[in-house]
Design a protein around this motif. Structure first.
Motif, PDB file in Angstrom:
ATOM      1  N   MET C 117      77.899 -28.080 -19.722  1.00  0.00           N
ATOM      2  CA  MET C 117      76.491 -27.758 -19.957  1.00  0.00           C
ATOM      3  C   MET C 117      76.288 -26.274 -19.703  1.00  0.00           C
ATOM      4  N   VAL C 118      75.385 -25.664 -20.483  1.00  0.00           N
ATOM      5  CA  VAL C 118      75.067 -24.249 -20.307  1.00  0.00           C
ATOM      6  C   VAL C 118      73.661 -24.148 -19.708  1.00  0.00           C
ATOM      7  N   ASP C 119      73.507 -23.286 -18.735  1.00  0.00           N
ATOM      8  CA  ASP C 119      72.214 -23.177 -18.044  1.00  0.00           C
ATOM      9  C   ASP C 119      71.231 -22.335 -18.875  1.00  0.00           C
ATOM     10  N   HIS C 120      70.693 -22.940 -19.917  1.00  0.00           N
ATOM     11  CA  HIS C 120      69.609 -22.298 -20.659  1.00  0.00           C
ATOM     12  C   HIS C 120      68.301 -22.700 -19.984  1.00  0.00           C
ATOM     13  N   THR C 121      68.010 -22.008 -18.879  1.00  0.00           N
ATOM     14  CA  THR C 121      66.956 -22.425 -17.965  1.00  0.00           C
ATOM     15  C   THR C 121      65.609 -22.614 -18.650  1.00  0.00           C
ATOM     16  N   PHE C 122      65.290 -21.728 -19.607  1.00  0.00           N
ATOM     17  CA  PHE C 122      63.948 -21.787 -20.189  1.00  0.00           C
ATOM     18  C   PHE C 122      63.656 -23.098 -20.916  1.00  0.00           C
ATOM     19  N   LEU C 123      64.719 -23.777 -21.382  1.00  0.00           N
ATOM     20  CA  LEU C 123      64.488 -25.061 -22.059  1.00  0.00           C
ATOM     21  C   LEU C 123      63.915 -26.091 -21.100  1.00  0.00           C
ATOM     22  N   PHE C 124      63.977 -25.804 -19.808  1.00  0.00           N
ATOM     23  CA  PHE C 124      63.521 -26.741 -18.795  1.00  0.00           C
ATOM     24  C   PHE C 124      62.175 -26.339 -18.193  1.00  0.00           C
ATOM     25  N   THR C 125      61.554 -25.318 -18.766  1.00  0.00           N
ATOM     26  CA  THR C 125      60.209 -24.946 -18.303  1.00  0.00           C
ATOM     27  C   THR C 125      59.183 -25.846 -18.970  1.00  0.00           C
ATOM     28  N   THR C 282      56.908 -27.446 -12.444  1.00  0.00           N
ATOM     29  CA  THR C 282      58.056 -27.606 -11.547  1.00  0.00           C
ATOM     30  C   THR C 282      59.033 -26.464 -11.831  1.00  0.00           C
ATOM     31  N   GLU C 283      59.840 -26.123 -10.832  1.00  0.00           N
ATOM     32  CA  GLU C 283      60.815 -25.056 -11.037  1.00  0.00           C
ATOM     33  C   GLU C 283      61.832 -25.503 -12.088  1.00  0.00           C
ATOM     34  N   ALA C 284      62.030 -24.661 -13.093  1.00  0.00           N
ATOM     35  CA  ALA C 284      62.905 -25.050 -14.202  1.00  0.00           C
ATOM     36  C   ALA C 284      64.317 -25.347 -13.714  1.00  0.00           C
ATOM     37  N   LEU C 285      64.799 -24.554 -12.762  1.00  0.00           N
ATOM     38  CA  LEU C 285      66.186 -24.716 -12.329  1.00  0.00           C
ATOM     39  C   LEU C 285      66.418 -26.061 -11.645  1.00  0.00           C
ATOM     40  N   SER C 286      65.382 -26.594 -11.001  1.00  0.00           N
ATOM     41  CA  SER C 286      65.570 -27.914 -10.387  1.00  0.00           C
ATOM     42  C   SER C 286      65.711 -28.973 -11.478  1.00  0.00           C
ATOM     43  N   GLU C 287      65.063 -28.744 -12.630  1.00  0.00           N
ATOM     44  CA  GLU C 287      65.208 -29.659 -13.763  1.00  0.00           C
ATOM     45  C   GLU C 287      66.595 -29.510 -14.397  1.00  0.00           C
ATOM     46  N   VAL C 288      67.086 -28.274 -14.436  1.00  0.00           N
ATOM     47  CA  VAL C 288      68.441 -28.038 -14.948  1.00  0.00           C
ATOM     48  C   VAL C 288      69.449 -28.847 -14.137  1.00  0.00           C
ATOM     49  N   VAL C 289      69.330 -28.714 -12.819  1.00  0.00           N
ATOM     50  CA  VAL C 289      70.251 -29.406 -11.909  1.00  0.00           C
ATOM     51  C   VAL C 289      70.141 -30.920 -12.071  1.00  0.00           C
ATOM     52  N   LYS C 290      68.906 -31.391 -12.189  1.00  0.00           N
ATOM     53  CA  LYS C 290      68.674 -32.835 -12.354  1.00  0.00           C
ATOM     54  C   LYS C 290      69.323 -33.336 -13.649  1.00  0.00           C
ATOM     55  N   HIS C 291      69.135 -32.543 -14.709  1.00  0.00           N
ATOM     56  CA  HIS C 291      69.684 -32.941 -16.018  1.00  0.00           C
ATOM     57  C   HIS C 291      71.220 -32.929 -15.988  1.00  0.00           C
ATOM     58  N   TYR C 292      71.779 -31.928 -15.348  1.00  0.00           N
ATOM     59  CA  TYR C 292      73.242 -31.821 -15.227  1.00  0.00           C
ATOM     60  C   TYR C 292      73.793 -33.050 -14.504  1.00  0.00           C
ATOM     61  N   SER C 345      67.232 -35.977 -28.560  1.00  0.00           N
ATOM     62  CA  SER C 345      67.080 -37.398 -28.255  1.00  0.00           C
ATOM     63  C   SER C 345      67.592 -37.660 -26.857  1.00  0.00           C
ATOM     64  N   SER C 346      68.763 -37.129 -26.599  1.00  0.00           N
ATOM     65  CA  SER C 346      69.361 -37.335 -25.293  1.00  0.00           C
ATOM     66  C   SER C 346      68.427 -36.857 -24.196  1.00  0.00           C
ATOM     67  N   PHE C 347      67.815 -35.720 -24.454  1.00  0.00           N
ATOM     68  CA  PHE C 347      66.973 -35.116 -23.441  1.00  0.00           C
ATOM     69  C   PHE C 347      65.753 -35.968 -23.142  1.00  0.00           C
ATOM     70  N   ILE C 348      65.136 -36.461 -24.219  1.00  0.00           N
ATOM     71  CA  ILE C 348      63.938 -37.278 -24.032  1.00  0.00           C
ATOM     72  C   ILE C 348      64.299 -38.490 -23.191  1.00  0.00           C
ATOM     73  N   LEU C 349      65.456 -39.070 -23.502  1.00  0.00           N
ATOM     74  CA  LEU C 349      65.971 -40.190 -22.735  1.00  0.00           C
ATOM     75  C   LEU C 349      66.039 -39.836 -21.251  1.00  0.00           C
ATOM     76  N   THR C 350      66.632 -38.687 -20.978  1.00  0.00           N
ATOM     77  CA  THR C 350      66.829 -38.266 -19.594  1.00  0.00           C
ATOM     78  C   THR C 350      65.528 -38.203 -18.823  1.00  0.00           C
ATOM     79  N   ASN C 351      64.528 -37.743 -19.519  1.00  0.00           N
ATOM     80  CA  ASN C 351      63.306 -37.459 -18.792  1.00  0.00           C
ATOM     81  C   ASN C 351      62.269 -38.566 -18.855  1.00  0.00           C
ATOM     82  N   SER C 352      62.573 -39.636 -19.558  1.00  0.00           N
ATOM     83  CA  SER C 352      61.552 -40.695 -19.634  1.00  0.00           C
ATOM     84  C   SER C 352      61.706 -41.631 -18.446  1.00  0.00           C
TER      85      SER C 352
END
Lengths: 352, 352, 352, 352
Positions: C117-125, C282-292, C345-352
């Motif tokens: 995974m690449v830390d494209h942090t802004f995608l998690f804002t 929420t802090e974007a980086l905490s979402e990055v970590v959660k998603h990872y 799609s994967s992302f929506i899954l992760t966050n639902s």
């Protein structure tokens, strides 16, 4: 219609220009007892008639209506003369120096069946009309507070303090937007240069749980013109210095559960979307002129009629007395009623 | 030095973090009678001592000083106990619930020769210190007015109204920047949810031609944090919501010649350059901690000592009484003196 | 899970802090071959393990995954080693120096069945996710253009130019928001201080009628971070420097009828309401970590997987070549596909 | 002087109004071959002469000078005729469609000894003149870059693309502020509605280490008008959408020491005060008219003479060619010289 504009200082020429652009106006006559001011104004409007003698002007049966844009101390006498000469009257703000003068003019106009309107220009801006529409729709819930700031550097007035100069705008907006009846006023201010306040704070009190506060200031380094209306459901923030999106509606609010005693206070904050509705950006003064001419033709009550003007004057008078009495609350006369609903109906009619 | 932080609600952990980062601090002990709060805070600072029993804590001779960050009702008793146990005290704002309590604590601290400081955090921001520097340099001329707005949505407090919650910041800034002695306070406010005002307006009156006004609001859709200081030569506008250029100095002013009578008023407006000086952006609270430790070590008087805290409390008390009395002016006790110059000297020393 | 963070310069400690706060993380090990940096970082996280020897670290079977936050030149070798040691990899942006390196890592990770995974942090804002939601809903119509500005003073990098430093953020946002396949890149820039561009402009070209433009600047007196997405129906303006209402949707558009020839052009402008939807803060980086961690546990493809990282690198590489060739268009490799829908799609899954 | 204004579309009436207010102007004649436009314009200026036949107009020996405000395709022929009839010419921007046309008109005007001026209105704003003063004073050091954004919704032009419509303003500002000779142009854009670009990006290249970039956009939801001039010592940010403090000077800069190789890069950032100088706010167009009449009377070279107009046209032409060639750099003709210093001297003379 042939209209006379009386008083050609700062604001008069704006009235002239707008009357000239209105298709219902066939002629405009400029009137000022100061010949120099009269001639200066005439230069900007080549071909327009001038008259420095008020009595001659009022004796002219071709003139249907007047607009008075002199300093406020002359308002009452000029309006009285004009009404007694059978002319409809559009008066600049502030309407009169006293509530009593306002009541007199209202009575005289009613007696002669003439239109008496006060130029509360801001009621004709797209921003204020949009706010009215939103508040009347009920979407912001109950109005909880009204907070207004009108500050900039200058223009110091020689004859009235900063409250009389600036607050009429904001008070007219308050009375237009908030239906409740104000009952008292308190105010405090400071004179730094001569015997008139150049900065002042004023509170308008209600029977209900509403508070309205005004900050008016001739001595501010930045120009501020904001009105915030806090509602139980939503809140409106109107910033007239913005070049676009002047009116913003915030879906924000608070639900407080204090039944259990203050130490168990439960507060829910709502912070939802903000939206900024599109607002009309026609020049407000052209709408004022249009509305005035409409009321003359139809006999409709102006949205800012003599009663609206009196309500503003009553609040200004009370504020002045409060400042003199160290900030004590001064009750408003019972006549201040804010019968705004009736006036609004007329307005909606005009503009549909 | 070994420091104890008493009260670990919202603000306490910030104190802990800043004490831990200070090289003069050898140990920090966390103290809260609520075991859950204590444990939650402890998790954030692994390896830090905790103590839920205040008496044990104060009996520990290794602890030099405390910082108290509880709700205000507990301030007086806690500070008294700590001082009597020989500990220096840093107190969160507002200092105490009454001027009398403040005087007591000042006396006790003086008696034991202990440092008593109030955490008026804003005095340690780069912005306020720059404003102080500019005003003291004389470049803005005489201060004519001070206008402050601190508004946002929340945080409703269960035990104190919006004035007690928000105004201590702005009053401390006022007293720091303006040397003159305030003599009276008037205030008005409104309760919309429970028995504590959530919106309020307060005026501080002076013998001289200065007026200070505060708008504090828990119910604003937009976050506003501005202070405007109008001077006879220049004006300062401080907008804490800006991310840069928070402090702006306007070379604006007015010269009014009214000798000739008000109808011959001659007003000259000056509108020159604006400049925004660079300000330090170190965390204010780390400066608070540094100053506290410095004063403990040297015996210097803190820039925001007990007297500064008492002055703020006196104004808050007077405001509360004024609201209860319908907005009437309430005189301040003679002890409110704003002996700021002496305090300032100490501060300059600390930071040079 | 036990996570190792490799590289403890500017960004590494932020990763450490966020891993430590995540309930799925049982331990974090800090790794940097520079002992001084390692010790400095360790001080901020008392009790956390450190390791300066990468091989030892990777040999530890207890460590599940790594996060790499070194300068970009070291990315490829470190990631390759980590993957070959069986560790999942989260890589800081920019992913790699070349598209080929990116492809290699993708292949290796796929071979071992590891999360890359690449830390494209802004995608998690909250802001970017809200923009994605709005664009995907179709309400803005077709995307017509994407305009981004990321400018401030500093932070000059010693090893990569301003495009490699700042543009990865905006390119990752572009690729996330706009489904179309970019086909070429042109860029121009200027070096004022040493042999790396400190100001640059880049255009990403498409087969369709879309244009994307980026202004990146290390030498701007004001901090600007805006993205404007023009749609055929509505337009989005995202200003990251606003403290609230960062994302604004304008109901504005144009209907042009040019059938009749350009001199009879008829243009209809639509200027309706603006609204600013509430966004999560929420802090974007905490979402990055959660998603990872989620992707590691479930095997889901990260929203910013190796392919997303490669697409960004390919655009950066092409931009660098274009600058060297005087601004000529450089075609992108066919592998740059922006298969964003699957990732989303994967992302929506992760966050639902 | 008797002036004829040719072309009474959007801009023409503004010229008429400003000529009428200038004390040197004795008469203004309106000219448009479209009778309807002519009559509409005439209504706004009662008592002003009209003429729909250009030849008759130019044959009138009483007319000293003309101002041409038609679409650009008609500029060359109209100006040529007017000059050959012995009339001075003020031309709206953009000057001509081709560099060759511009050269022709310059030659003809020189031959007849007539004033030929281009209405680059922005050069006459208080903001741009203040920027010129600051740059010429040397206080910002060397100019490193010039970045301009001019974006809003509309006004789509039927005959020229967005570069020809909007960029002349910014190019004229660039050429006025930056003395260096531009050598090439590259540009890219997109057409979304008909066969003319509605969004475009343009770069002007120099021999020296300067880069100038322009973003022009008819399809932006927000109105943006900014120019940033980065200097080696200070930086200027000009935001024309601000109602005050449009020009801000930042004492910011960077000192980079890269002698030791890029991995030992040492960067010193300077972030000092910002100041916003007071700027004149007279209407720019009245200054244009004043300058034009001054040059006619004295024979002085206008600050925006034919050569200045040609330089802008040359850049526009090159940009158009670059877009057609996929963004390749297009060299500017050697005649583009930016002999601005000579022009400036004349201007300072005019205004002292």
């Amino acid at each position: 219609m042939h209209i006379a504009v009386i008083g050609l200082g700062y604001w008069g020429p704006n009235l002239v220009r707008n009357f000239l652009s209105n298709p219902d106006v066939t002629a405009v006559t400029l009137c000022d007892k100061n010949e120099e001011r009269l001639n200066n104004a005439a230069k900007k409007f080549p071909g327009v008639r001038t008259e420095s003698d008020l009595d001659k002007l009022l004796a002219d049966p071709g003139i249907t209506a007047v607009a008075i844009a002199t300093p406020v101390f002359a308002h009452y006498n000029l309006a009285r003369k004009a009404l007694e000469a059978g002319k409809h009257v559009l008066m600049e703000k502030p309407f009169t120096r006293t509530t009593q003068e306002a009541e007199d003019l209202i009575t005289i106009a009613a007696h002669f069946g003439l239109t008496l309107m006060v130029d509360h220009t801001f009621l004709f801006t797209g921003a204020v009309r949009k706010m009215k529409e939103i508040i009347d729709s009920g979407s912001i819930g109950d109005v909880l507070y009204f907070d207004s700031v009108r500050a900039n550097l200058g223009l110091f007035q020689p004859d009235v303090n900063v409250i009389w100069d600036l607050a009429p705008h904001d008070i007219s907006i308050l009375n237009y937007l908030v239906e409740s009846r104000p009952i008292a006023v308190s105010a405090t201010g400071m004179k730094h240069y001569y015997d008139l306040e150049n900065i002042a704070y004023m509170t308008v009190h209600y029977d209900e749980h509403i508070i309205a506060h005004f900050h008016v200031n001739w001595l501010s380094p930045v120009k501020i013109r904001t009105v915030c209306v806090g509602g139980s459901q939503k809140m409106i923030y109107y910033d007239d210095m913005q070049t676009s999106e002047k009116v913003r509606i915030y879906d924000k609010g608070v639900d407080v559960n204090s039944k259990e005693g203050e130490y168990n206070l439960r507060v829910q904050y709502r912070a939802g979307d903000m939206y900024a509705p599109q607002t009309a950006n026609t020049e407000a003064l052209s709408e004022v002129v249009k509305h005035y001419l409409h009321c003359i033709k139809t006999g409709d009550k102006p949205i800012c009629d003599g009663a609206a003007g009196r309500d503003v004057t009553a609040i200004l008078e009370a504020a002045e007395r409060s400042i003199k009495n160290g900030g004590q609350k001064v009750a408003l006369p019972a006549s201040v009623s804010g019968n705004a609903t009736a006036r609004r109906s007329s307005f909606i009619l005009t503009n549909s």
